[in-house]
Design a protein around this motif. Sequence first.
Motif, PDB file in Angstrom:
ATOM      1  N   THR A 355       0.811  -1.220   0.000  1.00  0.00           N
ATOM      2  CA  THR A 355       0.000   0.000   0.000  1.00  0.00           C
ATOM      3  C   THR A 355       0.842   1.267   0.000  1.00  0.00           C
ATOM      4  OG1 THR A 355      -0.111  -0.151   2.414  1.00  0.00           O
ATOM      5  CG2 THR A 355      -1.954  -1.094   1.157  1.00  0.00           C
ATOM      6  N   ALA A 356       2.139   1.126   0.221  1.00  0.00           N
ATOM      7  CA  ALA A 356       3.005   2.308   0.357  1.00  0.00           C
ATOM      8  C   ALA A 356       3.655   2.732  -0.953  1.00  0.00           C
ATOM      9  CB  ALA A 356       4.090   2.031   1.391  1.00  0.00           C
ATOM     10  N   VAL A 357       3.422   1.989  -2.043  1.00  0.00           N
ATOM     11  CA  VAL A 357       4.124   2.294  -3.292  1.00  0.00           C
ATOM     12  C   VAL A 357       3.254   3.080  -4.270  1.00  0.00           C
ATOM     13  CG1 VAL A 357       5.588   0.252  -3.024  1.00  0.00           C
ATOM     14  CG2 VAL A 357       3.506   0.115  -4.416  1.00  0.00           C
ATOM     15  N   GLY A 358       2.030   3.384  -3.872  1.00  0.00           N
ATOM     16  CA  GLY A 358       1.108   4.080  -4.757  1.00  0.00           C
ATOM     17  C   GLY A 358       1.600   5.444  -5.205  1.00  0.00           C
ATOM     18  N   GLN A 359       2.281   6.168  -4.317  1.00  0.00           N
ATOM     19  CA  GLN A 359       2.761   7.503  -4.661  1.00  0.00           C
ATOM     20  C   GLN A 359       3.764   7.436  -5.819  1.00  0.00           C
ATOM     21  OE1 GLN A 359       4.230   9.757  -1.326  1.00  0.00           O
ATOM     22  NE2 GLN A 359       5.112  11.364  -2.611  1.00  0.00           N
ATOM     23  N   ALA A 360       4.650   6.455  -5.765  1.00  0.00           N
ATOM     24  CA  ALA A 360       5.627   6.290  -6.849  1.00  0.00           C
ATOM     25  C   ALA A 360       4.926   5.923  -8.147  1.00  0.00           C
ATOM     26  CB  ALA A 360       6.647   5.216  -6.472  1.00  0.00           C
ATOM     27  N   GLU A 361       3.917   5.058  -8.084  1.00  0.00           N
ATOM     28  CA  GLU A 361       3.169   4.677  -9.274  1.00  0.00           C
ATOM     29  C   GLU A 361       2.453   5.884  -9.879  1.00  0.00           C
ATOM     30  OE1 GLU A 361       1.878   0.064  -8.440  1.00  0.00           O
ATOM     31  OE2 GLU A 361       0.900   1.642  -7.259  1.00  0.00           O
ATOM     32  N   ASN A 362       1.858   6.707  -9.017  1.00  0.00           N
ATOM     33  CA  ASN A 362       1.161   7.900  -9.501  1.00  0.00           C
ATOM     34  C   ASN A 362       2.123   8.876 -10.175  1.00  0.00           C
ATOM     35  OD1 ASN A 362      -1.364   7.035  -8.623  1.00  0.00           O
ATOM     36  ND2 ASN A 362      -1.155   8.026  -6.620  1.00  0.00           N
ATOM     37  N   ALA A 363       3.314   9.020  -9.605  1.00  0.00           N
ATOM     38  CA  ALA A 363       4.304   9.935 -10.180  1.00  0.00           C
ATOM     39  C   ALA A 363       4.739   9.458 -11.567  1.00  0.00           C
ATOM     40  CB  ALA A 363       5.517  10.041  -9.252  1.00  0.00           C
ATOM     41  N   ALA A 364       4.959   8.140 -11.691  1.00  0.00           N
ATOM     42  CA  ALA A 364       5.364   7.596 -12.990  1.00  0.00           C
ATOM     43  C   ALA A 364       4.236   7.706 -14.008  1.00  0.00           C
ATOM     44  CB  ALA A 364       5.791   6.140 -12.826  1.00  0.00           C
ATOM     45  N   ARG A 365       3.014   7.470 -13.555  1.00  0.00           N
ATOM     46  CA  ARG A 365       1.860   7.557 -14.468  1.00  0.00           C
ATOM     47  C   ARG A 365       1.672   8.983 -14.980  1.00  0.00           C
ATOM     48  NH1 ARG A 365      -1.518   6.116 -11.121  1.00  0.00           N
ATOM     49  NH2 ARG A 365      -1.649   3.881 -11.573  1.00  0.00           N
ATOM     50  N   SER A 366       1.825   9.955 -14.099  1.00  0.00           N
ATOM     51  CA  SER A 366       1.582  11.345 -14.479  1.00  0.00           C
ATOM     52  C   SER A 366       2.528  11.803 -15.575  1.00  0.00           C
ATOM     53  CB  SER A 366       1.711  12.258 -13.260  1.00  0.00           C
ATOM     54  OG  SER A 366       3.052  12.290 -12.783  1.00  0.00           O
ATOM     55  N   SER A 415       6.288 -16.052 -29.156  1.00  0.00           N
ATOM     56  CA  SER A 415       6.276 -15.072 -30.239  1.00  0.00           C
ATOM     57  C   SER A 415       6.097 -13.679 -29.641  1.00  0.00           C
ATOM     58  CB  SER A 415       5.152 -15.377 -31.235  1.00  0.00           C
ATOM     59  OG  SER A 415       3.887 -15.329 -30.582  1.00  0.00           O
ATOM     60  N   ASP A 416       6.392 -12.658 -30.435  1.00  0.00           N
ATOM     61  CA  ASP A 416       6.319 -11.286 -29.932  1.00  0.00           C
ATOM     62  C   ASP A 416       4.871 -10.806 -29.836  1.00  0.00           C
ATOM     63  OD1 ASP A 416       9.289  -9.502 -31.039  1.00  0.00           O
ATOM     64  OD2 ASP A 416       9.057 -11.438 -30.068  1.00  0.00           O
ATOM     65  N   TRP A 417       4.576 -10.004 -28.801  1.00  0.00           N
ATOM     66  CA  TRP A 417       3.274  -9.376 -28.656  1.00  0.00           C
ATOM     67  C   TRP A 417       3.433  -8.070 -27.893  1.00  0.00           C
ATOM     68  CZ3 TRP A 417       0.981  -9.254 -23.583  1.00  0.00           C
ATOM     69  CH2 TRP A 417       1.629 -10.040 -22.615  1.00  0.00           C
ATOM     70  N   TYR A 418       2.379  -7.267 -27.883  1.00  0.00           N
ATOM     71  CA  TYR A 418       2.432  -5.928 -27.306  1.00  0.00           C
ATOM     72  C   TYR A 418       1.272  -5.725 -26.336  1.00  0.00           C
ATOM     73  CZ  TYR A 418       5.573  -5.094 -31.253  1.00  0.00           C
ATOM     74  OH  TYR A 418       6.601  -5.173 -32.153  1.00  0.00           O
ATOM     75  N   ASP A 419       1.480  -4.816 -25.381  1.00  0.00           N
ATOM     76  CA  ASP A 419       0.396  -4.408 -24.495  1.00  0.00           C
ATOM     77  C   ASP A 419       0.710  -3.010 -23.982  1.00  0.00           C
ATOM     78  OD1 ASP A 419      -1.941  -4.435 -23.085  1.00  0.00           O
ATOM     79  OD2 ASP A 419      -1.489  -6.230 -21.903  1.00  0.00           O
ATOM     80  N   VAL A 420      -0.328  -2.323 -23.510  1.00  0.00           N
ATOM     81  CA  VAL A 420      -0.119  -0.983 -22.967  1.00  0.00           C
ATOM     82  C   VAL A 420       0.582  -1.091 -21.616  1.00  0.00           C
ATOM     83  CG1 VAL A 420      -2.126  -0.055 -24.178  1.00  0.00           C
ATOM     84  CG2 VAL A 420      -2.381  -0.920 -21.847  1.00  0.00           C
ATOM     85  N   HIS A 421       1.238  -0.022 -21.230  1.00  0.00           N
ATOM     86  CA  HIS A 421       1.924   0.026 -19.941  1.00  0.00           C
ATOM     87  C   HIS A 421       0.907  -0.250 -18.835  1.00  0.00           C
ATOM     88  CE1 HIS A 421       4.310   1.435 -16.597  1.00  0.00           C
ATOM     89  NE2 HIS A 421       5.346   1.664 -17.395  1.00  0.00           N
ATOM     90  N   PRO A 422       1.246  -1.097 -17.860  1.00  0.00           N
ATOM     91  CA  PRO A 422       0.292  -1.438 -16.796  1.00  0.00           C
ATOM     92  C   PRO A 422      -0.270  -0.228 -16.051  1.00  0.00           C
ATOM     93  CG  PRO A 422       2.118  -2.973 -16.762  1.00  0.00           C
ATOM     94  CD  PRO A 422       2.476  -1.923 -17.772  1.00  0.00           C
ATOM     95  N   LEU A 423       0.517   0.826 -15.894  1.00  0.00           N
ATOM     96  CA  LEU A 423       0.032   2.003 -15.186  1.00  0.00           C
ATOM     97  C   LEU A 423      -1.024   2.769 -15.976  1.00  0.00           C
ATOM     98  CD1 LEU A 423       3.328   3.374 -13.597  1.00  0.00           C
ATOM     99  CD2 LEU A 423       1.480   2.133 -12.464  1.00  0.00           C
ATOM    100  N   LEU A 424      -1.173   2.443 -17.259  1.00  0.00           N
ATOM    101  CA  LEU A 424      -2.163   3.116 -18.101  1.00  0.00           C
ATOM    102  C   LEU A 424      -3.401   2.261 -18.352  1.00  0.00           C
ATOM    103  CD1 LEU A 424       0.182   4.697 -20.813  1.00  0.00           C
ATOM    104  CD2 LEU A 424      -0.801   5.813 -18.793  1.00  0.00           C
ATOM    105  N   ARG A 425      -3.395   1.037 -17.872  1.00  0.00           N
ATOM    106  CA  ARG A 425      -4.483   0.119 -18.211  1.00  0.00           C
ATOM    107  C   ARG A 425      -5.853   0.664 -17.810  1.00  0.00           C
ATOM    108  NH1 ARG A 425      -1.854  -5.563 -16.106  1.00  0.00           N
ATOM    109  NH2 ARG A 425      -0.433  -5.937 -17.882  1.00  0.00           N
ATOM    110  N   GLU A 426      -5.974   1.140 -16.587  1.00  0.00           N
ATOM    111  CA  GLU A 426      -7.269   1.613 -16.107  1.00  0.00           C
ATOM    112  C   GLU A 426      -7.785   2.760 -16.970  1.00  0.00           C
ATOM    113  OE1 GLU A 426      -9.339   3.340 -11.986  1.00  0.00           O
ATOM    114  OE2 GLU A 426      -7.301   2.509 -11.951  1.00  0.00           O
ATOM    115  N   LEU A 427      -6.898   3.701 -17.292  1.00  0.00           N
ATOM    116  CA  LEU A 427      -7.285   4.837 -18.126  1.00  0.00           C
ATOM    117  C   LEU A 427      -7.680   4.379 -19.527  1.00  0.00           C
ATOM    118  CD1 LEU A 427      -7.391   7.954 -18.600  1.00  0.00           C
ATOM    119  CD2 LEU A 427      -4.981   7.785 -19.294  1.00  0.00           C
ATOM    120  N   VAL A 428      -6.888   3.505 -20.112  1.00  0.00           N
ATOM    121  CA  VAL A 428      -7.154   3.027 -21.468  1.00  0.00           C
ATOM    122  C   VAL A 428      -8.453   2.218 -21.513  1.00  0.00           C
ATOM    123  CG1 VAL A 428      -6.332   1.484 -23.295  1.00  0.00           C
ATOM    124  CG2 VAL A 428      -4.740   3.078 -22.185  1.00  0.00           C
TER     125      VAL A 428
END
Length: 437
Positions: A355-366, A415-428
């Motif tokens: 629960t303490a890492v959310g601030q870092a995740e928010n900073a990277a997402r922004s 094989s190769d595949w792509y996905d959006v960054h996990p920090l953007l999943r909710e927004l996307v």
Amino acid sequence: MPLTANTREQLKTLYNALADRVLEPGDPVYVAQVNCQGSSDAVEEIANEVEWQDGGGVCLFTGQRGTGKSTELKRLKKRLEDGGAVVFYADLSEFLLLTKEVEISDFLVSVAGAMSEQVLAAYGASPGNRSYWQRFTRFMESRVAVGEFTAKLPGLDIKAALKSDPDFKRRVQEAARGHVAQLAREAHDFLSEAVGFVRQREADPARKVVLLIDSVERIRGVGREAMAVYESVRNLFFGHAELLRVPLLHLVYTIPPYLSVLGPGAGALMGGAVPRRLVSTHIFRDRSRNTDPDGLGVLRTVVERRYPGWRALFEQTALDQLAISSGGDLREFFRLIRLCLPAVRDDAQLPLARTAVGQAENAARSEMLPIPGEHLAWLQRIARTHDTCLERDADLPTLAHFLDNRLVLNYRNGSDWYDVHPLLRELVDAHDVRSGA
């Protein structure tokens, strides 16, 4: 209780242990599983190809920023040297302005100039006792009648000008356009002479000589010039592919990850080279968002190697959460961990819980926001299909932006595949294409 001196020192040590750096072969913190996933080892495959090639050849190496290309090139250099080859490494960013259009002229001049400097550094002399820069100056003075340009050549630091002076780079390109064949032949002749010079110094007429060219993948357009820069890269590797091969010399080029999307088959034009690709650590199962315990274990091992005492600072669930939020991108993983550390104010906060890492995740997402609605719609298609979904060339700068800035990550599970960054999943996922919200 407030941070003790010992705790502060631990935080500082971990922070510095995760600083971004290129690892030299044999570094004890290197973890092979990061870039040797399953039976795939790009370095070993390229090394085998070089060793099997007769008379020179080209190999291609790619991957997104942060996947460890420079570290793996260092490993490739050591692997080839252990096999008896003479290997030179050159960072193209030291020779070429990477945010402007590139043409075969300035590219070959930079490659030959890099080889010239490497040979001089290794043996204290140059082929024919002249550097390539001297040869290029004489070539331009004798073949190009453009008064002001040639007048500025004597005494000019061509290497520095090509790297930092957009006007000089443009004038080189313009002056060389009518002399591409001659300029290419001159560069090829120098590179072939350099191979002969090295073999003579090594007293081995059959010695393999290899030049590793790093940072080509960093060529990228900015603003309104973006598409022109990407088109110039396509023209370099497709329109002039045959000029990127040099008799006798083995060349390994790093290439932008968007190049295979821009126009598949570049390697076939250079003698059949297949681009070897580094991808993000597969912390997700094939084409899904289900976490892969093995991938998470690899990233824990990476931290363990760099700082064995990490468990005093992070609970495993917190570290795993940061691994998931990084998408398996090693550079992003390190950055998220480092973002957490300066915010610790009290020994009682440690080890940090999930629960303490959310601030870092928010900073990277922004840092990845805002995202225009049309881009969100495209990202939705990528998340749904796990493909790049590039529909037209005009959209290439946007895809390159997605890959360069890690809004989209590349994985390989078979094989190769792509996905959006996990920090953007909710927004996307929440984007409504119909309303644009």
